[in-house]
Enzyme design. Structure first.
Site, PDB file in Angstrom:
ATOM      1  N   MET A  77      48.029 -26.156   7.596  1.00 57.49           N
ATOM      2  CA  MET A  77      48.991 -26.364   8.650  1.00 57.49           C
ATOM      3  C   MET A  77      49.194 -27.862   8.905  1.00 57.49           C
ATOM      4  SD  MET A  77      50.147 -23.464   9.540  1.00 57.49           S
ATOM      5  CE  MET A  77      49.745 -21.740   9.345  1.00 57.49           C
ATOM      6  N   CYS A  78      50.229 -28.173   9.614  1.00 58.34           N
ATOM      7  CA  CYS A  78      50.584 -29.570   9.887  1.00 58.34           C
ATOM      8  C   CYS A  78      49.731 -30.145  11.004  1.00 58.34           C
ATOM      9  CB  CYS A  78      52.059 -29.663  10.255  1.00 58.34           C
ATOM     10  SG  CYS A  78      53.177 -28.926   9.046  1.00 58.34           S
TER      11      CYS A  78
END
Length: 285
Positions: free
Chosen positions: A1-2
């Site tokens: 994920m970011c």
């Protein structure tokens, strides 16, 4: 994920310390190499810098870490692609204008089948990410609010918070939806699975980055008028951070937490996030 980062400050603040630690997560201390970006508000205007290169290799990031930009509101993002390739048009933060205000948005997560439920309005994605689709959904909700409330005050951040809350409730079931959103007046942040914040105020102390060998004594440069809220996916420093709970929707202004409400996160979304984190931890460093 970011990875997400946002700052809300009472006074214009040098953000190079936070940006230095954050940029290291773009491929050096974490597996996020599909682009990065940062938005700085300066009065009514907003400067946005994006690059499809990993943040730790980006000449633009290197320049910004040493450039003395001071801002009251900052939104930054380091990307690990889930939908859409590593191209400039897919890099966060995204920006749109509404009633003379420049809004910026960054998202950490993965939303599915959102395009089938788009909100009517003038805003449409330029790139191919679910994140930009979600941003346009929120912006179209805000546009519709002002279309039906012609005398509404664009600076009424409580009214804006209410619209954003309803949009978040609609988007939440589509997947993991951690985000930060700002109009230069306030910072709105939602914890779908992971988000933390720390508020620095007088009397200040020192802090050390967890992603690099750098520390700052804020007492040497801070004044009683200074107050800064730093919001991030995971803590950037060795300070005592507050861990948000899934479903927390927060609003900060001038470094203070002004509103909090709860938007329930579906159990399957939380379970999907835990599975994604276990998969990521198995990747060799």
């Amino acid at each position: 994920m970011c990875q997400l980062l946002a700052l809300s400050c009472a006074e214009p603040t040098d953000v190079s310390f936070s940006l230095t630690g954050f940029a290291a997560r773009g491929g050096l201390t974490d597996h996020h190499v599909d682009g990065w970006g940062v938005a700085f508000y300066e009065d009514r205007a907003c400067r946005v810098f994006v690059d499809e290169k990993p943040a730790y290799q980006s000449p633009v990031a290197e320049f910004l870490k040493s450039y003395p930009i001071k801002s009251r509101n900052v939104v930054a993002h380091i990307r690990k692609a889930t939908q859409g390739g590593a191209r400039v048009e897919n890099c966060h933060p995204f920006m749109r204008e509404l009633r003379g205000q420049q809004w910026v948005f960054a998202h950490n997560g993965d939303l599915h089948a959102l395009g089938e439920h788009s909100e009517p309005g003038p805003y449409a994605p330029v790139g191919s990410t679910d994140s930009e689709e979600a941003f346009c959904f929120i912006m179209n909700r805000l546009h519709a609010y002002f279309a039906t409330h012609a005398d509404a005050d664009v600076d009424d951040i409580d009214a804006l918070f209410d619209v954003i809350e309803q949009a978040t409730r609609t988007l939440n079931p589509f997947g993991i939806f951690n985000f930060v959103l700002s109009n230069g007046k306030a910072q709105f942040a939602f914890c779908s699975t992971r988000l933390s914040y720390v508020i620095r105020h007088w009397p200040f102390s020192s802090a050390r980055l967890v992603d690099g060998d750098l520390s700052v004594d804020f007492a040497e440069r801070g004044t009683q008028a200074d107050r800064t809220a730093v919001i991030a996916t995971t803590p950037l420093t060795d300070e005592v951070w507050t861990t948000c709970q899934p479903g927390d929707l927060l609003m900060f202004r001038s470094g203070a937490l002004l509103r909090r409400t709860h938007v329930p996160v579906p159990a399957e979304v939380i379970a999907r996030s835990k599975y994604a984190l276990s998969e990521l931890s198995a990747i060799p460093a």
